[in-house]
Design an enzyme around this catalytic site. Sequence first.
Site, short mmCIF file in Angstrom:
data_model
loop_
_atom_site.label_atom_id
_atom_site.label_comp_id
_atom_site.label_asym_id
_atom_site.label_seq_id
_atom_site.Cartn_x
_atom_site.Cartn_y
_atom_site.Cartn_z
N ASP A 475 1.02 -1.25 -0.02
CA ASP A 475 0.05 -0.07 -0.01
C ASP A 475 0.81 1.50 -0.08
O ASP A 475 0.40 2.34 -0.22
CB ASP A 475 -1.10 0.08 1.24
CG ASP A 475 -0.64 -0.11 2.34
OD1 ASP A 475 0.72 -0.52 2.81
OD2 ASP A 475 -1.16 0.20 3.54
C1 LAN Z 1 3.79 -0.65 10.00
C2 LAN Z 1 3.73 0.87 9.55
C3 LAN Z 1 3.25 1.15 8.27
C4 LAN Z 1 1.94 0.18 8.14
C5 LAN Z 1 1.07 0.71 7.10
C6 LAN Z 1 1.59 1.03 5.49
C7 LAN Z 1 0.33 1.85 7.31
C8 LAN Z 1 -0.04 -0.70 6.75
O1 LAN Z 1 -1.11 -0.12 5.84
C9 LAN Z 1 0.69 -1.78 6.22
C10 LAN Z 1 1.45 -2.26 7.46
C11 LAN Z 1 2.85 -1.35 7.81
C12 LAN Z 1 3.64 -1.35 6.71
C13 LAN Z 1 3.04 -1.62 9.19
C14 LAN Z 1 3.45 -3.08 9.60
C15 LAN Z 1 4.08 -3.30 11.10
C16 LAN Z 1 4.81 -2.15 11.59
C17 LAN Z 1 6.19 -2.25 10.69
C18 LAN Z 1 4.18 -0.89 11.40
C19 LAN Z 1 3.07 -0.67 12.39
C20 LAN Z 1 5.19 0.02 11.96
C21 LAN Z 1 6.08 -0.82 13.15
C22 LAN Z 1 5.40 -2.27 13.00
C23 LAN Z 1 6.34 -3.33 13.44
C24 LAN Z 1 5.81 -4.78 13.08
C25 LAN Z 1 6.88 -3.03 14.74
C26 LAN Z 1 7.79 -3.99 15.50
C27 LAN Z 1 7.15 -4.99 16.38
C28 LAN Z 1 7.06 -6.17 16.12
C29 LAN Z 1 5.93 -6.95 16.75
C30 LAN Z 1 8.01 -7.07 15.16
#
Ligand code: LAN
Length: 748
Positions: A475
């Site tokens: 996305d």
């Molecule tokens: C994110 C941030 C962005 C987010 C969007 C693009 C908004 C979403 O539409 C798809 C998923 C995604 C890319 C996403 C996935 C999980 C992330 C990377 C995070 C929320 C930012 C931090 C998180 C990550 C998993 C944090 C570390 C924690 C763990 C459990 C490994």
Amino acid sequence: MLHVKPSWKNWHLLTEKGRQIWAFKPRSKDIEEHLHNVDDISDEDIARFAEDFQFDKSGNPNSGDQVFRNTAINAKFREFSGPIPQSSNPEEQKVIDALIKGINYYSYLQSEDGHWPGDYGGPLFLLPGLLIASYISGTPFPRAHREMMKLYLFNHQNQDAGWGMHIEGQSTLFGTVMQYVSLRLLGVDKDHQQLIKARAWIKNNGGATGIPSWGKFYLAVLNCYDWQGFNSLFPEMWLFPKWLPVHPWRYWCHTRMVYLPMAYCYAQRIKAPENELILSLREELYNQDFAAIDWPKQRDAVCEKDRYTTLSPILKWMNFFTNSYEQFKCAWLRKKSTDYILKYLNAEDEQTNYINIGPVNQAINSICIWHAYGKDSTQFKKHTARWYDYLWVAEDGMKMNGYNGSQLWDTAFATRAMLESDLGKLFPATIANSYRFIDQSQIKAEHPTHAEFFRHPMIGSWPFSTPDNGWPVADCTAEGLSAALAVHHSGLVHPAIDVMRIKKAVDIILSYQNSDGGWATYELTRAPKWLEKLNPSEVFADIMIDYSWTECTAACVISLLEIQETYPDFKNSEIRKAIGAGLDFILKQQKADGSWYGGWAVCFTYATWFGVEAISKARGKGYHDDAILTDRINIASGFLAGKQKADGGWGETFESCSKLVYTEAAKSQVVNTAWALLALMAADFGDRKVIESGITLLLNRQTHTGDWPQESISGVFNYNCMITYANYRNIFPVWALNRYCKQYVQRK
Ligand code: LAN
């Protein structure tokens, strides 16, 4: 003008191609020079920190990014000086004025490289991992950083003396033990008043034996928990044949990339050397004598306050076998697995320029690389240089961000928000700048090792943060593409992103579509849903595979619809099919009450905006049965209208995400209000009063500079952990006001 406390001015955010580094009293803008800032801070400076970074979380635990914003803006801020378009209706004029003020303010926050920096904190289990990496490797942070981290940790202690998983959460054992340990590693005395109380909280809640498995892992590495009390991570699984549904290449990439270095640490039973602090922590954290604890019995022990998911019987059964295997393991096979894991870790490090996919594996990879190659190795030094990419300073102290930033994501949204109507064209320099950033951030080359390490192709994609991070997201590609198209349509710049690159982005989006018609996050769904039964985390749900999501799907569908408008001949039938299947997926996700559940922000208002936006954009173009689309839009609008609060706004709390039911906040929230308004306007909702009273709320909440207040936390991941999106409070109100101007305001 804006409030700036004296020592805030000593912290400067240095940026370069999206990279964000906070430096204390920097001598230049050169980032490299300021990594590992020297310890030249005076005691007076430290004393001032304590005063200037006092933060009372009891009113609102969310800081407002004031250090960055107020110092960035203060000297240069000017009111908009160009001609403001006029309407004959004074009420409508107020909306135009507020919009221009909002964009004007926000344009001052743009960094030179074109992106919008911002606080991306929220989770409280990240900084502790980094501090453990720093401690075990003997690589302390500079004193200025350490003091600021202490302040942050103390500032976020809850009334009951514990800490939550995230800044708004109720105290949990995971949160409390991790922050407690962090403060001790930062040199705080165990007899500090706040630590005495925190210790009591830990002991009253059963002691650290009941910490969830990720906490057990960190404590084991620190030598404050016995590895025998940790379920085997079975490092040999990385050698499984690829066709097996349980091979980790099929896991969600975040889960894969976290369990990879964890398996290395487990195989090596890495633990910090015993010293006075470690011995003392062993006494501080437990109700029993450390040596007398029956460790194997603690493997599944989890404090009830922490538990969000339960280990499945099948996982328990598998744990029984893998734990037993530890006694008879084949040394040759173990070595083969750890060699493979180390090779994979090196590949991830190189593919991401040592940033890594996220904050968790950045810290754990650092520990592995330190263990494998030593503190003086180039690899380890490259790791520690990236630690700073994750740190952020706000008025509540220094935190660890949930990613190396949300650069591309925020910039793409901001650009689309401003260009929603032609009023955005009043800010050509801002748009040109953000376009430059979007252009630079599109990924142009493949990693040489991408096929070997199961990576989805990425040429033409966009990442969530920076191209150096090297992980494409479905996305984010859609948002990058939509933003680029919006800029091209505006005619404000000479397009640097040529047709070939646009088409590559489309190909990537198409390649990301799952067989269920939806789009997931970083990769295709690679294994069946039952794999979730192997989720060992206890605190997160739906982490085992990359699922299709409403928001991700809607973003991809919207960008494909835009492509059809601009390049109708490009892969027309393929794209039409993709859009049709995407719409089916979105319709399937809609709940009976008309809403959609949001997995990546709070929550129903967020996903309902995405759902309605995609469906309305597709309506009337022959992609689907329009009567059905209209019907679904109407139910969704009815749902939203029904949730409007008396003051005209909307508000949800983070509990919508964890409880999966709409949970109304006491106070309406500008971000939720903007999402609801965007949806209702996309739907062209019949009752204008509903929309107008929402717009009035946004106008009333705007500050004199054109900002909006930082209210509750708006991001989430894995249902149970919240994350800050500091830019949302500007982007979405601007977007909603701009849409209102486009759709309803008549100009002279
Ligand atoms: C994110 C941030 C962005 C987010 C969007 C693009 C908004 C979403 O539409 C798809 C998923 C995604 C890319 C996403 C996935 C999980 C992330 C990377 C995070 C929320 C930012 C931090 C998180 C990550 C998993 C944090 C570390 C924690 C763990 C459990 C490994």
